[in-house]
Design an enzyme around this catalytic site. Structure first.
Site, PDB file in Angstrom:
ATOM      1  N   ASN A  73      -5.417  37.811  -5.446  1.00 43.57           N
ATOM      2  CA  ASN A  73      -6.349  36.929  -4.737  1.00 43.57           C
ATOM      3  C   ASN A  73      -7.139  36.000  -5.649  1.00 43.57           C
ATOM      4  O   ASN A  73      -8.290  35.679  -5.367  1.00 43.57           O
ATOM      5  CB  ASN A  73      -7.334  37.779  -3.928  1.00 43.57           C
ATOM      6  CG  ASN A  73      -6.654  38.646  -2.904  1.00 43.57           C
ATOM      7  OD1 ASN A  73      -5.581  38.318  -2.412  1.00 43.57           O
ATOM      8  ND2 ASN A  73      -7.263  39.771  -2.574  1.00 43.57           N
TER       9      ASN A  73
ATOM     10  N   HIS B 293      -9.966  50.033   2.825  1.00 41.34           N
ATOM     11  CA  HIS B 293      -8.829  49.170   2.524  1.00 41.34           C
ATOM     12  C   HIS B 293      -7.518  49.766   3.039  1.00 41.34           C
ATOM     13  O   HIS B 293      -6.739  49.109   3.738  1.00 41.34           O
ATOM     14  CB  HIS B 293      -8.765  48.944   1.013  1.00 41.34           C
ATOM     15  CG  HIS B 293      -7.793  47.913   0.570  1.00 41.34           C
ATOM     16  ND1 HIS B 293      -6.494  48.214   0.221  1.00 41.34           N
ATOM     17  CD2 HIS B 293      -7.923  46.569   0.397  1.00 41.34           C
ATOM     18  CE1 HIS B 293      -5.869  47.106  -0.156  1.00 41.34           C
ATOM     19  NE2 HIS B 293      -6.708  46.091  -0.050  1.00 41.34           N
TER      20      HIS B 293
END
Length: 608
Positions: free
Chosen positions: A478, A386
């Site tokens: 998200n 990430h």
């Protein structure tokens, strides 16, 4: 978990389109557009697209690597050295074979071994590859294998003689991206691993919320089961501290600034919070968990900006994945913005995340010695992917004929690892990372992580960085929810939502009145660990676009305060959705050219 993997398999099999027809965001989207069903279906389609695009990125880069190897061999470099060097720097190339046209591939010069897994398929495709290259044609096989043991065979003929290269390439990156995005897009409940407990955001009652569906992740938070965070109005004396430890049977206590973290084996968080109510505390809260929302060089003290080495007005970087895959940078006027500012070495950008791949060739010279909060004696090496992806969006080397281009050319990245190998980190680690980065020169900070719990402990760290004039940029989350996520929703933080290539709201992107701007966040190509590239989707990918813009602004005008950087990015944004500020796009899509122009034209006293 198996239920969602089954759903994913169906989605992949049916070939769901990425963006089914829905209402334009020039009209306010209603709840029916972003229903739980639509959200889940869209996320699965995005995951499919990200994996497919990552496959393409891998194949494109490997084709370029093969061509370069053949060029080196044609130039006189020893074949064995060329093959060995490539495999040392690109460990995913399991076997490389150089041979002449009249020579069976088994008799060629080989480095590495055909993988034992799926060996028969590999051998069959190698035979096909050899026939193709002998006929002067390039070759790539379909994927074969499953899970982490996925491969493809590639063949490239020489353009100057009768030699060729064939080989087997390991694509475990596809499984990594799938696993990463299942968590990053919240398509699966976060695994407890006997350390975290899934809870609702109600920090007073800690009422349990069972997460069975991905859309149920909205508003959920996670915390250490046997820990609490306490800030006393007056610090306890040593005797009082020993009393507390004795009464709660503490097995550890840590202090960061004015805040304590207590851990016990015998009391859960609810009981610990009840216990501390008898003390004179400013707050007591669970020790929340924050998740992804995806050789150290010496510091170069020479300040360089766009004025020292001009570039042409129609400049297009030669990074070999740029024109085909990086739709995101032209959309926000990045290449035109480089005419005005390409960054400065003394404007340091902190990436508070999972760390960064310190050996990635597309990040060499861009990284400063950072810090690993999780393991203080270790380097901030990325073990998730990430942080490496986020860093590449900001600072991947530009115009180096390799991989992708970052938004800044000269801004150095300070990697701070606060999330562990699962992509999660405690309030303590995140807060410590923020404070450390602030104390070590960060002027801009990217926080592609979040939680729905409003933690006083984290807010104290955010306030500390903000007061030190750090521009703090954070991903909104998200879950396609209006519930505020933190740290993005703190007033000191600049909150970023995600959009797609059509300037539509990304179906996963959180929204609300706290959103400042929007940036590209769908299938973003960037750097990935082990000399790889991957496409990921999420507000985690949108946030570093804004972080890079803040760095370019501060490079163009170092006198700007963090609040003035925020205001410039708001004022210069391209309006989307309802006229003016709205909860889906904030002030709109960032515009690199307008923002830098405004920064250069702004002189004290600052006013807007």
């Amino acid at each position: 978990m198996w239920r969602f993997l089954s759903t994913l398999a169906v989605a992949l099999g049916l070939g769901i389109f990425l963006f089914p027809h829905h209402t334009s965001h020039r009209t306010k989207p209603g709840p029916e557009v972003y229903s739980a069903k639509y959200e889940t279906t869209s996320k699965l389609a995005l995951l499919e697209q990200d994996v497919k695009l990552t496959d393409e990125l891998c194949r494109s880069q490997c084709s370029i690597d093969y061509t370069r190897m053949l060029h080196d061999i044609e130039s006189g470099a020893p074949v064995t050295n060329v093959l060995k060097n490539m495999r040392e720097h690109h460990e995913k190339m399991d076997v490389l074979i150089w041979s002449k046209r009249s020579q069976p591939w088994e008799q060629g010069i080989k480095s590495g071994d055909v993988p034992a897994a799926n060996k028969d398929q590999a051998m069959a495709y190698l035979k096909e590859a050899k026939a193709a290259v002998d006929a002067g044609k390039s070759y790539q096989s379909p994927k074969f294998g499953a899970g982490k043991q996925v491969y493809f065979v590639q063949g490239t003929p020489s353009t100057k003689d009768d030699s060729s290269l064939i080989g087997v390439i390991h694509q475990d990156v596809l499984a990594s991206v799938t696993d990463h995005q299942m968590k990053n897009l919240r398509l699966e409940p976060y695994p407890s691993e006997h350390r975290w407990k899934v809870e609702s955001v109600d920090t007073n009652t800690l009422k349990d919320k069972v997460v069975d569906h991905p859309e149920d992740n909205q508003g959920t938070s996670h915390y250490h089961q046997n820990e609490v965070v306490v800030r006393f109005k007056t610090d306890p004396t040593e005797a009082q501290l020993q009393q507390i430890k004795s009464e709660i049977k503490a097995i550890s206590s840590q202090k960061l600034g004015y805040t304590y973290v207590f851990r016990t084996e015998g009391m859960d968080a609810k009981a610990l919070m009840s216990y501390f109510n008898k003390w004179n505390v400013a707050y007591v809260e669970p020790h929340f968990l924050y998740m992804t929302n995806d050789v150290d060089p010496a510091l170069d003290t020479t300040v360089t900006d766009s004025s020292s080495t001009p570039i042409s007005t129609n400049f297009i970087p030669n990074d070999n994945l740029f024109q085909r895959y990086q739709w995101n940078l032209p959309l926000i006027e990045t290449t035109q913005g480089w005419q005005l500012s390409r960054g400065a070495n003394d404007v340091i950008v902190a990436v508070v995340d999972t760390g960064v791949d310190l050996q990635h060739p597309d990040l060499q010279g861009q990284l400063l010695p950072g810090y690993n909060v999780i393991s203080a004696n270790s380097s901030p090496q990325d073990d998730v992917g990430h942080g490496t992806h986020v860093t590449g969006v900001i600072a991947a080397l530009v115009n180096n004929e390799l991989g992708v281009a970052g938004m800044t050319w000269y801004n150095k990245v300070l990697p701070v690892k606060v999330l562990d190998q699962t992509g999660a980190g405690s309030t303590y680690s995140v807060a410590q990372g923020i404070i450390w980065a602030t104390d070590h020169g960060a002027k801009v900070m990217n926080l592609s992580l979040g939680n729905y719990a409003d933690s006083g402990f984290l807010h104290d760290a955010i306030q500390y960085a903000f007061d030190k004039d750090v521009a703090l940029i954070a991903a909104s989350g998200n879950d396609n929810t209006e519930q505020p996520g933190y740290p993005a929703a703190y007033p000191e933080v600049f909150a970023v939502a995600a959009s797609d290539s059509k300037n539509e709201k990304a179906p996963f992107s959180n929204y609300g009145d706290y959103i400042d701007v929007t940036a590209p966040g769908v299938s973003i190509a960037s750097t990935y660990p082990n000399n790889q590239y991957a496409a990921l989707s999420g507000t985690s990918m949108a946030s570093p676009h804004v972080t890079a813009l803040a760095a370019l602004i501060r490079s163009a005008n170092p006198n700007l305060k963090n609040t003035e950087v925020y205001e410039i990015m708001r004022k210069s944004a391209q309006d989307l959705g309802d006229v003016g500020h709205d909860k889906y796009f904030g002030y709109g899509l960032i515009d690199v050219v307008k923002a830098i122009q405004m920064a250069k034209q702004t002189t004290p006293p600052f006013s807007y």
